[in-house]
Design a protein around this motif. Sequence first.
Motif, short mmCIF file in Angstrom:
data_model
loop_
_atom_site.label_atom_id
_atom_site.label_comp_id
_atom_site.label_asym_id
_atom_site.label_seq_id
_atom_site.Cartn_x
_atom_site.Cartn_y
_atom_site.Cartn_z
N THR A 239 7.78 -6.60 -12.74
CA THR A 239 8.26 -5.52 -11.88
C THR A 239 8.30 -4.18 -12.61
O THR A 239 8.54 -4.12 -13.82
CB THR A 239 9.66 -5.84 -11.32
N GLY A 240 8.07 -3.13 -11.85
CA GLY A 240 8.08 -1.79 -12.41
C GLY A 240 9.23 -0.94 -11.95
O GLY A 240 9.24 0.27 -12.20
N ASP A 241 10.23 -1.54 -11.27
CA ASP A 241 11.41 -0.77 -10.86
C ASP A 241 12.65 -1.62 -11.02
O ASP A 241 12.61 -2.86 -11.00
CB ASP A 241 11.27 -0.28 -9.41
N LEU A 242 13.78 -0.96 -11.18
CA LEU A 242 15.03 -1.65 -11.51
C LEU A 242 15.59 -2.44 -10.35
O LEU A 242 16.26 -3.46 -10.55
CB LEU A 242 16.06 -0.63 -12.00
N PHE A 243 15.37 -1.97 -9.11
CA PHE A 243 15.93 -2.71 -7.98
C PHE A 243 15.29 -4.09 -7.87
O PHE A 243 15.98 -5.10 -7.68
CB PHE A 243 15.74 -1.94 -6.67
N ASN B 192 0.82 -1.22 0.00
CA ASN B 192 0.00 0.00 0.00
C ASN B 192 0.85 1.27 0.00
O ASN B 192 0.45 2.30 0.53
CB ASN B 192 -0.96 0.01 1.21
N TRP B 193 2.04 1.17 -0.60
CA TRP B 193 2.91 2.34 -0.75
C TRP B 193 2.80 2.85 -2.17
O TRP B 193 2.91 2.10 -3.13
CB TRP B 193 4.37 1.97 -0.46
N ALA B 194 2.60 4.16 -2.30
CA ALA B 194 2.47 4.76 -3.62
C ALA B 194 3.81 4.81 -4.34
O ALA B 194 4.87 4.90 -3.72
CB ALA B 194 1.89 6.17 -3.50
N ALA B 195 3.75 4.78 -5.66
CA ALA B 195 4.96 4.96 -6.47
C ALA B 195 5.40 6.42 -6.36
O ALA B 195 4.58 7.31 -6.19
CB ALA B 195 4.66 4.58 -7.91
N ASN C 290 12.40 3.60 -9.98
CA ASN C 290 11.11 3.31 -10.58
C ASN C 290 11.16 3.68 -12.06
O ASN C 290 11.56 4.79 -12.43
CB ASN C 290 10.01 4.11 -9.86
N MET C 291 10.76 2.75 -12.93
CA MET C 291 10.92 2.97 -14.36
C MET C 291 10.11 4.16 -14.85
O MET C 291 10.60 4.97 -15.66
CB MET C 291 10.51 1.71 -15.11
N ALA C 292 8.87 4.28 -14.39
CA ALA C 292 8.04 5.40 -14.82
C ALA C 292 8.61 6.72 -14.32
O ALA C 292 8.62 7.73 -15.05
CB ALA C 292 6.61 5.21 -14.30
N ALA D 233 -0.28 5.44 -15.72
CA ALA D 233 -0.87 4.35 -14.94
C ALA D 233 -0.16 4.19 -13.61
O ALA D 233 -0.80 3.99 -12.57
CB ALA D 233 -0.80 3.05 -15.74
N VAL D 234 1.17 4.29 -13.62
CA VAL D 234 1.93 4.15 -12.37
C VAL D 234 1.72 5.36 -11.47
O VAL D 234 1.52 5.24 -10.26
CB VAL D 234 3.42 3.94 -12.68
#
Length: 544
Positions: free
Chosen positions: A131-135, A70-73, A193-195, A522-523
């Motif tokens: 996944t939406g982030d590089l880590f 429940n953490w926002a991007a 985060n990629m976005a 979207a992200v």
Amino acid sequence: MMSWSHHLIITPILLPMATAALLLLIDERNRTTKALISLVSILLLAMNAVVLFRIESGPNDFENVYLLGNWAAPFGIVLVIDGLSALMLLLASLLAVASHVFALARWHAVGAHYHSLFQLLLVGVNGAFLTGDLFNLFVFFEVMLAASYGLLLHGTGTLRVKAGMHYIAVNLVAALFFLIGVSLIYGTAGTLNMADLALRMPQMEPDRLMLMEAGAGVLGVAFLIKVGMWPLCFWLPGAYSAASAPVAGMFAILSKVGIYVILRLTMLLFGSGPSAGFGADVLLFGGIATLVFGTIGVLASQALGRLAGYSVLVSSGTLLMVLGINDGIVSSGALLYLVSSTLTIGAFFMLIELVERGQDAGANVLAVTMEAYGDGEEHDMAEGEGVTMPGTMAILGVCFAACGILLSGLPPLSGFIAKFAMLSAMMGTGSIGTTPGAAVWTLIVLVIFSGIAALIAMTRAGIRTFWGSLEGTVPRVLVVEVVPVMFLLSLTLLLTIEAGPVMRYMDTTIRTLANPAAYIDAVRNAVVIEGWAPGTGAKAGGSL
């Protein structure tokens, strides 16, 4: 209100992870129990992938972004699914079903924790697609590699151990490059985060942008090693040909993980703006070199395993060239080629063991291995196990011919349709223009020549295998072994029959990738559940 279907996004990660943990608690001697649990898990995973694919391929209000904890991007962990990731999830799950069923005949009983390692491999592969982030991409990449180490070494033989050590060493170097690249990107952009990266890059000062591109270049090396781009590819044919048949069949998807990440980051970060076209020349000329090297390897290979390994390089080289061209219509055909070649090579690796079974003592070595390892259940791996199927050689011959047609790109199967779509777009019917230059004509010639080389190599191998002397020995093939091969080849037939809808899906997917604003919005628009403290739930409000 969050719909139940929203949780399907995280299921491809949680399901194999929970299954792997459960299988570790079961005694290794209860192989049948472990095999059934693993099989049920993979079938559920395939059903989940089918549902996600159907949702993504039709008009819907499906929420595409899943916020863990429940953490926002961009501060929380984000999972994102779109047409490309849904396609790759479906491809990986179908390949996993075939590979796992093939392994149930004997290979799963050769060593310890096969099923747990297989499930963990799926965790890494599926997580990399979502996944939406590089880590977290790095985390899933490491999970995938760690599981692949154990699976490659699964079995016996000096050759497998030697190839496994090379594979581990090379991929540890790739992981190091990955970590260095991620560190450079985070130190420069302040986010992974990629976005969020796509939003910040156009606003960077030239010197920071240069460091950002350097980090992306180092990161790219890690995935180019996994893809097998020349000259980083010398480990791949030996490693893949040394792996057991079901493992090698599943490994056919691993190089496509690298292709997926490169395509995703290229379209999202380097499709427009000050860094537009970054790395395109490297992909183009690296793809050309890889295709040439793979084609030479296919022609020179005498062993079927190495022929299949070099076919992986031919597939990688072709896809890298298309990424370097960066043309939407060409890329649509390349997506179909990616799916078709992965299914074909996966089936071919498993077929090789069956057609060569009557020519070597592999079954006897396997029986000795199992006896030495110990098995709590009744397994008789003597030479007489299994019943010779009526027309065994005819069935294997048809499957072998189908693999040859698909790898060489002959009509009427999906390999031909994919190559025809790519070549026709290169020659002027796509957005690339009506006057292709020398570089594009070079690619066209290489793609055609690679198909001819595959036809020559497969014809030569088929004559030697099916028309040559087998010393009166007909390989004993179990139904559970030949059905997975036929299943994967039937999927390529389905791609052929449904070529129109399939190409429309590929076109839509590429157009979506070419519009990174939809992914970014979207992200960014994904919202947490109001009234819930962080760490208690997840919800997404964005939609691609």
